[in-house]
Design a protein around this motif. Structure first.
Motif, PDB file in Angstrom:
ATOM      1  N   GLY A 266       0.795  -1.222   0.000  1.00 10.51           N
ATOM      2  CA  GLY A 266       0.000   0.000   0.000  1.00 10.51           C
ATOM      3  C   GLY A 266       0.824   1.266   0.000  1.00 10.51           C
ATOM      4  O   GLY A 266       0.257   2.364  -0.035  1.00 10.51           O
ATOM      5  N   ARG A 267       2.153   1.146   0.004  1.00  6.61           N
ATOM      6  CA  ARG A 267       3.006   2.331   0.062  1.00  6.61           C
ATOM      7  C   ARG A 267       3.610   2.633  -1.301  1.00  6.61           C
ATOM      8  O   ARG A 267       3.791   1.749  -2.143  1.00  6.61           O
ATOM      9  CB  ARG A 267       4.140   2.124   1.076  1.00  6.61           C
ATOM     10  N   ASP A 268       3.908   3.912  -1.494  1.00 10.93           N
ATOM     11  CA  ASP A 268       4.482   4.375  -2.758  1.00 10.93           C
ATOM     12  C   ASP A 268       5.992   4.545  -2.579  1.00 10.93           C
ATOM     13  O   ASP A 268       6.440   5.447  -1.862  1.00 10.93           O
ATOM     14  CB  ASP A 268       3.825   5.700  -3.160  1.00 10.93           C
ATOM     15  N   ILE A 269       6.773   3.655  -3.209  1.00  9.09           N
ATOM     16  CA  ILE A 269       8.228   3.748  -3.158  1.00  9.09           C
ATOM     17  C   ILE A 269       8.722   4.142  -4.533  1.00  9.09           C
ATOM     18  O   ILE A 269       8.523   3.424  -5.510  1.00  9.09           O
ATOM     19  CB  ILE A 269       8.874   2.415  -2.726  1.00  9.09           C
ATOM     20  N   GLN A 270       9.358   5.301  -4.624  1.00  7.02           N
ATOM     21  CA  GLN A 270       9.861   5.810  -5.888  1.00  7.02           C
ATOM     22  C   GLN A 270      11.390   5.706  -5.894  1.00  7.02           C
ATOM     23  O   GLN A 270      12.040   6.127  -4.947  1.00  7.02           O
ATOM     24  CB  GLN A 270       9.440   7.268  -6.090  1.00  7.02           C
ATOM     25  N   SER A 271      11.928   5.128  -6.957  1.00  7.70           N
ATOM     26  CA  SER A 271      13.384   4.951  -7.026  1.00  7.70           C
ATOM     27  C   SER A 271      13.943   5.581  -8.292  1.00  7.70           C
ATOM     28  O   SER A 271      13.300   5.590  -9.340  1.00  7.70           O
ATOM     29  CB  SER A 271      13.744   3.460  -6.991  1.00  7.70           C
ATOM     30  N   SER A 272      15.162   6.121  -8.130  1.00 12.30           N
ATOM     31  CA  SER A 272      15.902   6.673  -9.262  1.00 12.30           C
ATOM     32  C   SER A 272      17.343   6.214  -9.099  1.00 12.30           C
ATOM     33  O   SER A 272      18.113   6.806  -8.335  1.00 12.30           O
ATOM     34  CB  SER A 272      15.799   8.210  -9.261  1.00 12.30           C
ATOM     35  N   LEU A 273      17.685   5.122  -9.827  1.00 12.58           N
ATOM     36  CA  LEU A 273      18.987   4.478  -9.660  1.00 12.58           C
ATOM     37  C   LEU A 273      19.821   4.702 -10.917  1.00 12.58           C
ATOM     38  O   LEU A 273      19.616   4.056 -11.948  1.00 12.58           O
ATOM     39  CB  LEU A 273      18.789   2.984  -9.387  1.00 12.58           C
ATOM     40  N   LYS A 274      20.746   5.637 -10.825  1.00 15.56           N
ATOM     41  CA  LYS A 274      21.519   6.043 -12.000  1.00 15.56           C
ATOM     42  C   LYS A 274      22.974   5.594 -11.910  1.00 15.56           C
ATOM     43  O   LYS A 274      23.901   6.331 -12.232  1.00 15.56           O
ATOM     44  CB  LYS A 274      21.453   7.562 -12.169  1.00 15.56           C
ATOM     45  N   ILE A 275      23.171   4.371 -11.467  1.00 11.97           N
ATOM     46  CA  ILE A 275      24.532   3.832 -11.372  1.00 11.97           C
ATOM     47  C   ILE A 275      24.698   2.793 -12.479  1.00 11.97           C
ATOM     48  O   ILE A 275      24.087   1.718 -12.423  1.00 11.97           O
ATOM     49  CB  ILE A 275      24.775   3.192  -9.990  1.00 11.97           C
ATOM     50  N   GLU A 276      25.480   3.128 -13.491  1.00  7.79           N
ATOM     51  CA  GLU A 276      25.636   2.243 -14.644  1.00  7.79           C
ATOM     52  C   GLU A 276      26.827   1.303 -14.478  1.00  7.79           C
ATOM     53  O   GLU A 276      26.761   0.133 -14.860  1.00  7.79           O
ATOM     54  CB  GLU A 276      25.809   3.092 -15.914  1.00  7.79           C
ATOM     55  N   ASP A 277      27.914   1.799 -13.924  1.00  8.17           N
ATOM     56  CA  ASP A 277      29.133   0.987 -13.811  1.00  8.17           C
ATOM     57  C   ASP A 277      29.117   0.167 -12.522  1.00  8.17           C
ATOM     58  O   ASP A 277      28.423   0.480 -11.555  1.00  8.17           O
ATOM     59  CB  ASP A 277      30.366   1.888 -13.822  1.00  8.17           C
ATOM     60  N   GLN A 278      29.928  -0.897 -12.552  1.00  5.66           N
ATOM     61  CA  GLN A 278      30.059  -1.705 -11.349  1.00  5.66           C
ATOM     62  C   GLN A 278      30.867  -0.934 -10.287  1.00  5.66           C
ATOM     63  O   GLN A 278      31.727  -0.121 -10.602  1.00  5.66           O
ATOM     64  CB  GLN A 278      30.753  -3.025 -11.672  1.00  5.66           C
ATOM     65  N   VAL A 279      30.543  -1.230  -9.046  1.00  9.86           N
ATOM     66  CA  VAL A 279      31.187  -0.565  -7.906  1.00  9.86           C
ATOM     67  C   VAL A 279      31.785  -1.644  -7.011  1.00  9.86           C
ATOM     68  O   VAL A 279      31.147  -2.667  -6.751  1.00  9.86           O
ATOM     69  CB  VAL A 279      30.176   0.276  -7.101  1.00  9.86           C
TER      70      VAL A 279
END
Length: 388
Positions: A266-279
């Motif tokens: 029931g919760r709104d979780i918004q994600s913005s994951l801008k990691i392209e390279d491996q870490v």
């Protein structure tokens, strides 16, 4: 030859002769000059009338009785008063002249000015009084100082005893946590294995629901045990153990978001994951950190507002931010957020040992990074900065 009359009249002291009734019958010019009078003005007056009030009282109570008893006295302090009211401090010596039958014929009195002596005596008295006050103040200071020293020593001993007791309690608690964590892992693993076997066999719908609930509880218990073991390692000075390797951090964070979204439909979780390279990092530990922060945001954020997860590369670092809206964190709470067993609320709905943020903080440290919190009226955000 010496002029005896001149010696009497101009002697460096005052001379008086009194009749038996105390009336002045002779006085030299020196005394008259001190009083601002002529010698003849003193004749016929009673010596008693030349005294101020305190001296008159002393004359009646000491001067006259002493003279009658022994016939003389020496160095008696008196104050004479002239016609202008000016006080003249003097020292008086007196001697009676008696007849053969013992009756008083006359009394001779010699007077010496004593203003300087009186001033000196007053200064001595004042100095003595000041010294007595200083002595009393010093005694009081020493007494209070001793009391403060005794109180300080007692307080320090009490603090040291309390510190030793607290250290011992902490040592026993951490030892207990470590032993408990190890002793619980084996039976819990057996329970998890048994649930896994049962889940593969045909079960009724009710049994499936029970098995699912038991599996979730087992996973939660395993997480709590792992938290206790991590705490024990941190308290032992070992820190959180990590195994860094090249990791696709975006996939790790997506999985965390998906798991928490499933647990909170029931919760709104918004994600913005801008990691392209491996870490290079310990993916499991970073997932644990992110899960703790996201779970914390869901538990404490406004239920009708979204929770945001943002991951982006920075200058020689990766920054992961978990933010929620709602009431800001009070300052006195913010100062203790990353301490073990600290919980911002005592609500029964907020489950756990109060180790999540502490372990997340230690995970950040183990990666050479930092974990910080920013909270105001708009949002509360936790920022994990990890160097790359």
């Amino acid at each position: 030859m010496e002029d005896l009359d001149d010696l009497y009249e101009n002697a460096p002291c005052g001379y008086l002769s009194l009749a038996a009734d105390g009336v002045i019958i002779k006085a030299n010019r020196t005394l008259a000059g001190w009083l601002g009078m002529q010698s003849f003005e003193l004749l016929g007056r009673r010596f008693y009338d030349l005294l101020n009030v305190p001296a008159k009282i002393f004359y009646e109570t000491h001067f006259a009785p002493l003279l009658r008893m022994q016939g003389y006295f020496n160095e008696v302090a008196l104050d004479l008063v002239g016609p202008d009211g000016r006080k003249l401090p003097v020292l008086a010596n007196a001697a009676e002249r008696r007849s053969s039958d013992g009756s008083v014929q006359f009394t001779r009195i010699t007077l010496f000015q004593a203003a300087d002596r009186r001033r000196y005596e007053r200064e001595l008295v004042d100095a003595k009084n000041a010294a007595d006050r200083a002595r009393r103040e010093l005694e009081e200071l020493n007494r209070t100082l001793e009391e403060r020293i005794d109180a300080g020593i007692a307080e320090r001993l009490q603090l040291e005893q309390g510190l030793l007791a607290e250290k011992e309690v902490a040592r026993l608690r951490e030892q207990f946590v470590a032993i408990l964590g190890h002793d619980l892992r084996n039976p819990l693993a057996s329970i998890a294995g048994g649930l896994n076997i049962l889940s593969r066999e045909p079960q009724s719908d009710k049994a499936k629901r029970v098995l699912t609930m038991m599996s979730q509880s087992t996973e939660r218990m395993a997480g709590l045990i792992q938290d206790m073991l991590d705490l024990a390692r941190c308290r032992a000075g070992q820190g959180i153990a990590i195994d860094p390797k090249p990791t696709d951090l975006r996939i790790v964070l997506e999985q965390v978001v998906q798991e928490l979204q499933t647990a909170h439909p029931g919760r709104d979780i918004q994600s913005s994951l801008k990691i392209e390279d491996q870490v290079t990092c310990d993916g499991g530990r970073v997932a644990q950190l992110a899960s703790n922060l996201l779970g914390n945001a869901l538990a404490h954020g406004a239920p009708d507002r979204p929770v945001k997860v943002v991951a982006a590369p920075g200058v020689n670092e990766v920054v992961i931010t978990v933010a929620n809206e709602g009431h800001p964190i009070p300052g006195h709470v913010k100062d203790h957020l990353f301490e073990p067993f600290f919980r911002a609320t005592s609500s029964a709905e907020k489950q756990g040992l109060g180790l999540g943020l502490f372990i997340s903080y230690e995970i950040a440290r183990s990666h050479g990074g930092s974990l910080e919190v920013q909270s105001d009226e708009n949002q509360t955000a936790f920022l994990f900065r990890m160097p790359v």
